[in-house]
Design a protein around this motif. Structure first.
Motif, PDB file in Angstrom:
ATOM      1  N   LEU A   1     -37.374  17.058  -2.693  1.00 16.92           N
ATOM      2  CA  LEU A   1     -38.271  16.090  -2.066  1.00 16.92           C
ATOM      3  C   LEU A   1     -37.762  14.705  -2.441  1.00 16.92           C
ATOM      4  CD1 LEU A   1     -40.863  15.529  -0.449  1.00 16.92           C
ATOM      5  CD2 LEU A   1     -42.134  15.708  -2.598  1.00 16.92           C
ATOM      6  N   THR A   2     -37.199  14.024  -1.458  1.00 23.84           N
ATOM      7  CA  THR A   2     -36.560  12.747  -1.736  1.00 23.84           C
ATOM      8  C   THR A   2     -37.128  11.667  -0.819  1.00 23.84           C
ATOM      9  OG1 THR A   2     -34.792  13.278  -0.176  1.00 23.84           O
ATOM     10  CG2 THR A   2     -34.411  13.828  -2.493  1.00 23.84           C
ATOM     11  N   PRO A   3     -36.967  10.419  -1.172  1.00 25.81           N
ATOM     12  CA  PRO A   3     -36.359   9.928  -2.403  1.00 25.81           C
ATOM     13  C   PRO A   3     -37.311  10.065  -3.594  1.00 25.81           C
ATOM     14  CG  PRO A   3     -37.161   8.079  -1.113  1.00 25.81           C
ATOM     15  CD  PRO A   3     -37.415   9.321  -0.295  1.00 25.81           C
ATOM     16  N   ARG A   4     -36.737  10.090  -4.779  1.00 28.13           N
ATOM     17  CA  ARG A   4     -37.553  10.142  -5.990  1.00 28.13           C
ATOM     18  C   ARG A   4     -38.360   8.849  -6.096  1.00 28.13           C
ATOM     19  NH1 ARG A   4     -35.193  12.773 -11.342  1.00 28.13           N
ATOM     20  NH2 ARG A   4     -34.788  14.823 -10.479  1.00 28.13           N
ATOM     21  N   PHE A   5     -39.615   9.012  -6.435  1.00 25.51           N
ATOM     22  CA  PHE A   5     -40.475   7.843  -6.617  1.00 25.51           C
ATOM     23  C   PHE A   5     -40.390   7.377  -8.067  1.00 25.51           C
ATOM     24  CE2 PHE A   5     -44.524   6.052  -8.040  1.00 25.51           C
ATOM     25  CZ  PHE A   5     -44.670   5.015  -7.141  1.00 25.51           C
ATOM     26  N   HIS A   6     -40.199   6.075  -8.218  1.00 18.48           N
ATOM     27  CA  HIS A   6     -40.250   5.445  -9.538  1.00 18.48           C
ATOM     28  C   HIS A   6     -41.129   4.206  -9.406  1.00 18.48           C
ATOM     29  CE1 HIS A   6     -37.275   8.055 -11.303  1.00 18.48           C
ATOM     30  NE2 HIS A   6     -36.519   7.870 -10.242  1.00 18.48           N
TER      31      HIS A   6
ATOM     32  N   LEU B   1     -40.888   0.420  -7.221  1.00 25.06           N
ATOM     33  CA  LEU B   1     -41.902  -0.090  -6.291  1.00 25.06           C
ATOM     34  C   LEU B   1     -42.393  -1.467  -6.728  1.00 25.06           C
ATOM     35  CD1 LEU B   1     -43.772   0.386  -3.825  1.00 25.06           C
ATOM     36  CD2 LEU B   1     -45.410   1.361  -5.435  1.00 25.06           C
ATOM     37  N   LEU B   2     -42.637  -1.616  -8.023  1.00 25.22           N
ATOM     38  CA  LEU B   2     -43.097  -2.911  -8.520  1.00 25.22           C
ATOM     39  C   LEU B   2     -42.045  -3.991  -8.277  1.00 25.22           C
ATOM     40  CD1 LEU B   2     -44.813  -1.830 -11.867  1.00 25.22           C
ATOM     41  CD2 LEU B   2     -45.914  -2.395  -9.686  1.00 25.22           C
ATOM     42  N   LYS B   3     -40.772  -3.660  -8.527  1.00 25.08           N
ATOM     43  CA  LYS B   3     -39.695  -4.634  -8.287  1.00 25.08           C
ATOM     44  C   LYS B   3     -39.631  -5.030  -6.822  1.00 25.08           C
ATOM     45  CE  LYS B   3     -36.784  -3.278 -12.123  1.00 25.08           C
ATOM     46  NZ  LYS B   3     -35.617  -2.507 -12.552  1.00 25.08           N
ATOM     47  N   GLU B   4     -39.799  -4.036  -5.921  1.00 22.26           N
ATOM     48  CA  GLU B   4     -39.797  -4.331  -4.482  1.00 22.26           C
ATOM     49  C   GLU B   4     -40.898  -5.318  -4.121  1.00 22.26           C
ATOM     50  OE1 GLU B   4     -40.172  -0.702  -2.261  1.00 22.26           O
ATOM     51  OE2 GLU B   4     -38.369   0.145  -3.168  1.00 22.26           O
ATOM     52  N   ARG B   5     -41.973  -5.302  -4.868  1.00 21.71           N
ATOM     53  CA  ARG B   5     -43.106  -6.195  -4.607  1.00 21.71           C
ATOM     54  C   ARG B   5     -43.025  -7.486  -5.416  1.00 21.71           C
ATOM     55  NH1 ARG B   5     -48.064  -1.897  -3.821  1.00 21.71           N
ATOM     56  NH2 ARG B   5     -47.092  -0.873  -2.053  1.00 21.71           N
ATOM     57  N   GLY B   6     -41.879  -7.714  -6.066  1.00 26.40           N
ATOM     58  CA  GLY B   6     -41.664  -8.943  -6.808  1.00 26.40           C
ATOM     59  C   GLY B   6     -42.301  -8.965  -8.184  1.00 26.40           C
TER      60      GLY B   6
ATOM     61  N   VAL C   1     -52.281   4.280 -11.523  1.00 22.53           N
ATOM     62  CA  VAL C   1     -52.027   2.978 -10.926  1.00 22.53           C
ATOM     63  C   VAL C   1     -52.221   3.113  -9.404  1.00 22.53           C
ATOM     64  CG1 VAL C   1     -50.227   1.233 -10.530  1.00 22.53           C
ATOM     65  CG2 VAL C   1     -50.458   2.318 -12.780  1.00 22.53           C
ATOM     66  N   PRO C   2     -53.011   2.240  -8.799  1.00 18.44           N
ATOM     67  CA  PRO C   2     -53.309   2.375  -7.368  1.00 18.44           C
ATOM     68  C   PRO C   2     -52.074   2.493  -6.476  1.00 18.44           C
ATOM     69  CG  PRO C   2     -54.746   0.738  -8.337  1.00 18.44           C
ATOM     70  CD  PRO C   2     -53.743   1.111  -9.394  1.00 18.44           C
ATOM     71  N   GLU C   3     -51.022   1.760  -6.779  1.00 24.26           N
ATOM     72  CA  GLU C   3     -49.811   1.828  -5.964  1.00 24.26           C
ATOM     73  C   GLU C   3     -49.192   3.228  -6.002  1.00 24.26           C
ATOM     74  OE1 GLU C   3     -50.275  -2.473  -7.280  1.00 24.26           O
ATOM     75  OE2 GLU C   3     -50.560  -0.509  -8.194  1.00 24.26           O
ATOM     76  N   ALA C   4     -49.244   3.869  -7.164  1.00 25.28           N
ATOM     77  CA  ALA C   4     -48.716   5.234  -7.284  1.00 25.28           C
ATOM     78  C   ALA C   4     -49.633   6.212  -6.554  1.00 25.28           C
ATOM     79  CB  ALA C   4     -48.576   5.621  -8.753  1.00 25.28           C
TER      80      ALA C   4
END
Length: 142
Positions: free
Chosen positions: A24-29, A33-38, A57-60
């Motif tokens: 099951l890809t891509p692996r979630f980290h 995600l936080l870096k993508e959101r600055g 965490v709500p984003e996860a």
């Protein structure tokens, strides 16, 4: 695509498919995600600073709730492992010590999504009623 009733059961399935099997890809980290959101804080710092210690965490939660898993991948699951050290739990709740019921499974209604499941490791984390359900379905509960 399958719809899961129990978020925590889905996480155990994700652990197997994404972090163990790698199918099951891509692996979630969460850090990515936080870096993508600055956001440059580590997931641990982010959770601490936003009052999210010992919580998902709500984003996860949003990511894993909306994550689609094909019937083909689900049919390939023969074993699940419930362990407080699962990677998926660290990605969901970076400030969590495994000492509470945050990731307890409340229902096994989602077993129908895994037609070839034969064994659950760490089943001692399930209630006696749920362990009995596994036995009744011919699923080994170790």
């Amino acid at each position: 695509m399958a719809t899961f009733e129990d978020f925590n059961f889905k996480l155990v399935v994700v652990e197997q498919l994404m972090y163990i099997d790698g199918t099951l890809t891509p692996r979630f980290h969460l850090a990515d995600l936080l870096k993508e959101r600055g956001i440059t804080d580590s997931p641990w710092e982010y959770a601490q600073q936003h009052g999210l210690a010992y919580q998902v965490v709500p984003e996860a939660r949003d990511h894993f709730t909306s994550l689609e898993i094909s019937d083909e991948l689900l049919a390939g699951v023969e074993v699940l492992c419930m362990d407080g050290g699962n990677q998926v739990y660290q990605e969901c709740a970076p400030v969590w010590d495994g000492e509470d019921d945050l990731f307890d499974i409340a229902s096994l209604d989602d077993l129908v999504l895994l037609p070839n499941l034969r064994r659950i490791l760490g089943s001692e984390f399930l209630s006696p009623r749920l362990r009995q359900l596994l036995g009744a379905r011919g699923i080994a509960a170790d």
